[in-house]
Design a protein around this motif. Structure first.
Motif, PDB file in Angstrom:
ATOM      1  N   GLY A 128      47.136  61.385  22.983  1.00  0.00           N
ATOM      2  CA  GLY A 128      46.284  59.983  22.956  1.00  0.00           C
ATOM      3  C   GLY A 128      45.624  59.816  21.774  1.00  0.00           C
ATOM      4  N   ILE A 129      46.207  60.586  20.561  1.00  0.00           N
ATOM      5  CA  ILE A 129      45.598  60.481  19.178  1.00  0.00           C
ATOM      6  C   ILE A 129      46.345  59.301  18.387  1.00  0.00           C
ATOM      7  CG2 ILE A 129      45.329  61.715  16.871  1.00  0.00           C
ATOM      8  CD1 ILE A 129      45.626  64.330  18.598  1.00  0.00           C
ATOM      9  N   GLU A 130      45.614  58.324  18.068  1.00  0.00           N
ATOM     10  CA  GLU A 130      45.898  57.059  17.338  1.00  0.00           C
ATOM     11  C   GLU A 130      46.029  57.368  16.001  1.00  0.00           C
ATOM     12  OE1 GLU A 130      46.865  54.236  18.649  1.00  0.00           O
ATOM     13  OE2 GLU A 130      46.820  55.048  20.381  1.00  0.00           O
ATOM     14  N   PRO A 131      47.392  57.120  15.257  1.00  0.00           N
ATOM     15  CA  PRO A 131      47.681  57.644  13.922  1.00  0.00           C
ATOM     16  C   PRO A 131      46.658  56.663  12.999  1.00  0.00           C
ATOM     17  CG  PRO A 131      49.536  56.849  15.007  1.00  0.00           C
ATOM     18  CD  PRO A 131      48.451  56.464  16.031  1.00  0.00           C
ATOM     19  N   ASN A 132      46.133  57.429  12.084  1.00  0.00           N
ATOM     20  CA  ASN A 132      45.292  57.116  11.130  1.00  0.00           C
ATOM     21  C   ASN A 132      46.046  57.090   9.414  1.00  0.00           C
ATOM     22  OD1 ASN A 132      45.014  59.734   9.986  1.00  0.00           O
ATOM     23  ND2 ASN A 132      43.029  59.801  11.001  1.00  0.00           N
ATOM     24  N   THR A 133      45.355  56.526   8.425  1.00  0.00           N
ATOM     25  CA  THR A 133      46.123  56.607   7.413  1.00  0.00           C
ATOM     26  C   THR A 133      46.526  57.919   6.882  1.00  0.00           C
ATOM     27  OG1 THR A 133      43.980  56.676   6.075  1.00  0.00           O
ATOM     28  CG2 THR A 133      45.071  54.361   6.473  1.00  0.00           C
ATOM     29  N   ARG A 134      45.835  59.118   7.210  1.00  0.00           N
ATOM     30  CA  ARG A 134      46.357  60.326   6.645  1.00  0.00           C
ATOM     31  C   ARG A 134      47.794  60.626   7.436  1.00  0.00           C
ATOM     32  NH1 ARG A 134      41.737  64.643   7.012  1.00  0.00           N
ATOM     33  NH2 ARG A 134      43.177  65.698   5.704  1.00  0.00           N
ATOM     34  N   HIS A 135      47.835  60.516   8.851  1.00  0.00           N
ATOM     35  CA  HIS A 135      48.904  60.840   9.504  1.00  0.00           C
ATOM     36  C   HIS A 135      49.939  59.976   8.681  1.00  0.00           C
ATOM     37  CE1 HIS A 135      46.043  61.597  12.762  1.00  0.00           C
ATOM     38  NE2 HIS A 135      46.225  62.658  12.515  1.00  0.00           N
ATOM     39  N   CYS A 136      49.930  58.585   8.788  1.00  0.00           N
ATOM     40  CA  CYS A 136      50.708  57.893   8.164  1.00  0.00           C
ATOM     41  C   CYS A 136      51.162  58.199   6.666  1.00  0.00           C
ATOM     42  CB  CYS A 136      50.417  56.290   8.277  1.00  0.00           C
ATOM     43  SG  CYS A 136      50.164  55.644   9.849  1.00  0.00           S
ATOM     44  N   GLY A 137      50.150  58.653   5.916  1.00  0.00           N
ATOM     45  CA  GLY A 137      50.725  59.059   4.700  1.00  0.00           C
ATOM     46  C   GLY A 137      51.576  60.384   4.547  1.00  0.00           C
ATOM     47  N   CYS A 138      51.160  61.290   5.658  1.00  0.00           N
ATOM     48  CA  CYS A 138      52.012  62.594   5.660  1.00  0.00           C
ATOM     49  C   CYS A 138      53.569  62.017   6.215  1.00  0.00           C
ATOM     50  CB  CYS A 138      51.409  63.316   7.021  1.00  0.00           C
ATOM     51  SG  CYS A 138      49.998  64.042   6.517  1.00  0.00           S
ATOM     52  N   MET A 139      53.557  61.046   6.976  1.00  0.00           N
ATOM     53  CA  MET A 139      55.132  60.469   7.233  1.00  0.00           C
ATOM     54  C   MET A 139      55.653  59.931   6.022  1.00  0.00           C
ATOM     55  SD  MET A 139      55.613  61.620  10.335  1.00  0.00           S
ATOM     56  CE  MET A 139      57.136  60.405  10.932  1.00  0.00           C
ATOM     57  N   VAL A 140      55.168  59.421   5.345  1.00  0.00           N
ATOM     58  CA  VAL A 140      55.708  58.551   3.932  1.00  0.00           C
ATOM     59  C   VAL A 140      56.131  59.661   3.299  1.00  0.00           C
ATOM     60  CG1 VAL A 140      55.418  57.239   2.231  1.00  0.00           C
ATOM     61  CG2 VAL A 140      54.357  56.268   4.464  1.00  0.00           C
ATOM     62  N   ASP A 141      55.125  60.850   3.009  1.00  0.00           N
ATOM     63  CA  ASP A 141      55.357  61.798   2.060  1.00  0.00           C
ATOM     64  C   ASP A 141      56.624  62.461   2.577  1.00  0.00           C
ATOM     65  OD1 ASP A 141      54.665  63.778  -0.217  1.00  0.00           O
ATOM     66  OD2 ASP A 141      54.336  64.873   1.394  1.00  0.00           O
ATOM     67  N   MET A 142      56.671  62.651   3.884  1.00  0.00           N
ATOM     68  CA  MET A 142      57.948  63.658   4.437  1.00  0.00           C
ATOM     69  C   MET A 142      59.191  62.862   4.285  1.00  0.00           C
ATOM     70  SD  MET A 142      58.484  64.581   8.490  1.00  0.00           S
ATOM     71  CE  MET A 142      58.587  63.079   9.104  1.00  0.00           C
ATOM     72  N   LEU A 143      59.297  61.572   4.301  1.00  0.00           N
ATOM     73  CA  LEU A 143      60.426  60.923   4.387  1.00  0.00           C
ATOM     74  C   LEU A 143      61.026  60.717   2.809  1.00  0.00           C
ATOM     75  CD1 LEU A 143      59.762  58.017   6.810  1.00  0.00           C
ATOM     76  CD2 LEU A 143      61.571  59.871   7.251  1.00  0.00           C
ATOM     77  N   GLY A 144      59.796  60.587   1.724  1.00  0.00           N
ATOM     78  CA  GLY A 144      59.897  60.470   0.379  1.00  0.00           C
ATOM     79  C   GLY A 144      60.502  61.704  -0.059  1.00  0.00           C
ATOM     80  N   ARG A 145      59.883  62.800   0.393  1.00  0.00           N
ATOM     81  CA  ARG A 145      60.394  64.033  -0.139  1.00  0.00           C
ATOM     82  C   ARG A 145      61.775  64.471   0.143  1.00  0.00           C
ATOM     83  NH1 ARG A 145      56.588  68.585  -1.027  1.00  0.00           N
ATOM     84  NH2 ARG A 145      54.587  67.800  -1.278  1.00  0.00           N
ATOM     85  N   ALA A 146      62.204  63.848   1.480  1.00  0.00           N
ATOM     86  CA  ALA A 146      63.431  63.949   1.939  1.00  0.00           C
ATOM     87  C   ALA A 146      64.729  63.029   1.351  1.00  0.00           C
ATOM     88  CB  ALA A 146      63.693  63.868   3.435  1.00  0.00           C
ATOM     89  N   GLY A 147      64.027  62.137   0.533  1.00  0.00           N
ATOM     90  CA  GLY A 147      64.727  61.204  -0.212  1.00  0.00           C
ATOM     91  C   GLY A 147      65.357  59.970   0.804  1.00  0.00           C
ATOM     92  N   LEU A 148      64.380  59.748   1.762  1.00  0.00           N
ATOM     93  CA  LEU A 148      64.887  58.825   2.940  1.00  0.00           C
ATOM     94  C   LEU A 148      63.890  57.615   2.443  1.00  0.00           C
ATOM     95  CD1 LEU A 148      64.984  61.043   5.960  1.00  0.00           C
ATOM     96  CD2 LEU A 148      66.963  59.858   4.728  1.00  0.00           C
ATOM     97  N   LEU A 149      63.921  56.986   1.058  1.00  0.00           N
ATOM     98  CA  LEU A 149      63.162  56.095   0.683  1.00  0.00           C
ATOM     99  C   LEU A 149      63.165  54.675   1.379  1.00  0.00           C
ATOM    100  CD1 LEU A 149      63.710  56.598  -3.024  1.00  0.00           C
ATOM    101  CD2 LEU A 149      62.149  57.729  -1.671  1.00  0.00           C
ATOM    102  N   GLU A 150      64.322  54.261   1.872  1.00  0.00           N
ATOM    103  CA  GLU A 150      64.205  53.016   2.748  1.00  0.00           C
ATOM    104  C   GLU A 150      63.619  53.269   3.889  1.00  0.00           C
ATOM    105  OE1 GLU A 150      65.136  50.118   1.542  1.00  0.00           O
ATOM    106  OE2 GLU A 150      66.028  50.884  -0.237  1.00  0.00           O
ATOM    107  N   GLU A 151      63.847  54.339   4.590  1.00  0.00           N
ATOM    108  CA  GLU A 151      63.146  54.568   5.957  1.00  0.00           C
ATOM    109  C   GLU A 151      61.568  54.616   5.623  1.00  0.00           C
ATOM    110  OE1 GLU A 151      63.279  58.030   9.538  1.00  0.00           O
ATOM    111  OE2 GLU A 151      65.079  57.980   8.064  1.00  0.00           O
TER     112      GLU A 151
END
Length: 551
Positions: A409-432
């Motif tokens: 029941g933890i609502e995502p904040n900007t830090r969680h979302c930033g981690c997801m963008v970083d994770m996808l970006g590092r993996a080269g999944l830029l469109e995702e």
């Protein structure tokens, strides 16, 4: 009735006059507890009183142990209840004082005028307004409103909460002859940041006690007015550990970590013994400075100061300090050696391991948390997502992101979302990563767009990089790093026209690239080596060495 209370108090003093004086640390307390267990733990009431007094009041940093011992006492008397409530209220976790008072009432133990001041102080520390008003109601019910100690605590509570009319009501009349009442009202104004009124009251005080000096010094320190705090500190006719703690914590709060350490040296020179609060501030200073050598010395000092069992808060601070100073091995050693752990403990080590590249170990510890059924919070999940990002565990990162919401029941904040963008970006999944940003329920901030821009620079996606840069420039125009990232992206692709356009845009908007530099230490001085252009003007001596000296 008054004679009986006096006799009780005199008896209590006699009962704890011998045993508790020999208790200097947790080990001594445990020896006393062991002897009581052998002889029948609940059979010697006088010894139990001494044990509770020693653990809650006399020995620093042992309130956690005392609460566990207290829970084993079959029928605590009023002295024991008041003592353990007092110790809990003065600790770094004052909510235990309120919890104990509730237990006391549920067992139909009638409180006295010593009980309420400690509970009300705990409510003040916690900013529990509703509970504090409830306690005020109990005070009126039991007829303690006119008691000097209770009245002064009511002044302090209501002044802190901004109910200055109520505070003034209790202050007027006989209270004006009481230095404690003056200090209580002054403290209330100071804690609310109304330092001008607080200082006026302080200056008008007929007599100033140590508490009143501490109130004003603390008030200035919390506001970052360290010059005023230091002036009063130097004028104070006497000082205690609270006075020193206020100055040390104030310097740490203002980023004056080196000054905080100098205050600590001065404190030791005059013979004042630091306590748990002192060491927490100093460990925070070491963590911010990233100075492992000083941090290790502080760790060693904890043993030298005979603080006994360090307790969860200090050990958590040690983990945080070692992690921020780059010694994750020592941080993990502290973690492994802890007898008790709270959620902050797990957060510190999971986050520390993740940021130091030990992603697998970080995730393993999170799984251990789950096995032990310890509920994570939003900070835990930041550490876990960082670990997944650094380890390239995209699928697992998605699972934890969804689990965070669905299971915990933890609502995502900007830090969680930033981690997801970083994770996808590092993996080269830029469109995702871009699609994830578009689907976010909260508005993406500049950090998220810059994270995407950085990933585009690494993977050479010019079109998406331009889009991320446009979003950034819509939010802010003065950050040179945003322009540099896009310029480097163009250069990486060999699009020199794009590089020139970015540089022109910077010039048109008056944005200058910040000088890049690295730091090193030598001979007790900090050496700053400038790597790029936009160098500051150096003296001829500095130019000869190619450094800017500081300190």
């Amino acid at each position: 009735m008054i004679r009986k209370r006096t006799n009780d108090r005199s008896s209590n003093r006699q009962q704890r006059s011998s045993l508790w004086r020999n208790c200097t640390d947790l080990h001594a307390l445990k020896q006393i507890q062991a002897s009581l267990v052998v002889r029948g733990f609940n059979s010697n009431r006088a010894a139990l009183r001494e044990l509770v007094f020693a653990g809650a009041i006399a020995v620093s940093g042992t309130i956690g142990y005392t609460l566990r011992v207290f829970a084993q006492i079959a029928e605590p008397d009023l002295f024991m209840w008041n003592t353990v409530i007092r110790g809990a209220a003065q600790s770094l976790n004052p909510s235990n004082a309120v919890r104990l008072y509730s237990q006391m009432e549920s067992r139909f133990v009638r409180p006295d005028d010593f009980t309420f001041p400690f509970v009300l102080k705990a409510c003040t520390k916690l900013s529990w307004v509703k509970m504090g008003f409830g306690i005020h109601g109990r005070i009126i019910k039991f007829g303690f409103e006119s008691n000097t100690f209770v009245r002064n605590t009511l002044i302090y509570f209501h002044a802190n909460r901004g109910e200055l009319g109520i505070a003034r009501h209790y202050f007027e009349g006989s209270a004006k002859r009481d230095v404690v009442a003056w200090s209580a009202l002054t403290a209330g104004y100071a804690r609310r940041g109304e330092l001008l009124v607080a200082r006026q009251l302080f200056d008008e005080m007929p007599v100033k006690d140590l508490v009143s000096w501490n109130v004003m010094i603390t008030g200035y320190a919390k506001r970052g007015e360290m010059e005023s705090a230091r002036k009063l500190f130097d004028q104070a006719p006497e000082k205690d550990v609270v006075t020193w703690n206020a100055m040390i914590a104030g310097f740490v709060l203002c980023g004056g970590n080196e000054q905080a350490l100098e205050m600590f040296k001065e404190m030791r020179r005059v013979g004042e013994k630091p306590d748990e609060v002192t060491m927490l501030s100093l460990l925070s200073a070491c963590a911010e400075m990233g100075d492992l050598e000083i941090g290790q010395r502080m760790h060693h000092s904890l043993s030298e100061l005979c603080l006994g069992d360090l307790g969860v808060l200090l050990e958590n601070a040690l983990i945080d300090m070692y992690a921020k100073c780059g010694s994750i091995e020592r941080a993990f050693a502290v973690f492994k050696g802890m007898k008790e752990k709270d959620i902050s403990t797990w957060n510190s080590i999971i986050g520390g391991l993740a940021f130091h590249g030990h992603a697998e170990k970080s995730i393993d510890l999170f799984r251990e948390m789950q096995r032990l059924e310890i509920k994570p919070n939003e900070i835990t999940m930041v550490g876990v997502l960082v670990a997944c990002s650094h380890a390239g565990k995209v699928e697992e990162g998605h699972q934890y992101f969804n689990m965070m919401q669905d299971r915990y029941g933890i609502e995502p904040n900007t830090r969680h979302c930033g981690c997801m963008v970083d994770m996808l970006g590092r993996a080269g999944l830029l469109e995702e990563a871009f699609e994830f940003i578009q689907s976010m329920e909260i508005a993406p901030n500049a950090i998220i767009w810059r994270t995407l821009l950085g990933a585009c620079r690494v993977h050479g996606n010019v079109e998406l990089g331009k889009l991320a840069n446009e979003k950034l420039l819509f939010m802010r125009h003065d950050q040179s790093g945003d322009y540099v990232l896009l310029s480097n992206l163009y250069a990486f692709k060999g699009e020199w026209d794009g590089v020139e356009k970015v540089r022109k845009s910077m010039g048109d908007r008056g944005v200058r690239k910040e000088a890049g530099y690295s730091l090193a230490e030598g001979d007790g001085k900090s050496l700053m080596y400038y790597l790029f252009d936009s160098k500051p003007k150096l003296s001829s001596r500095d130019k000869a060495y190619g450094v800017l000296t500081k300190g």
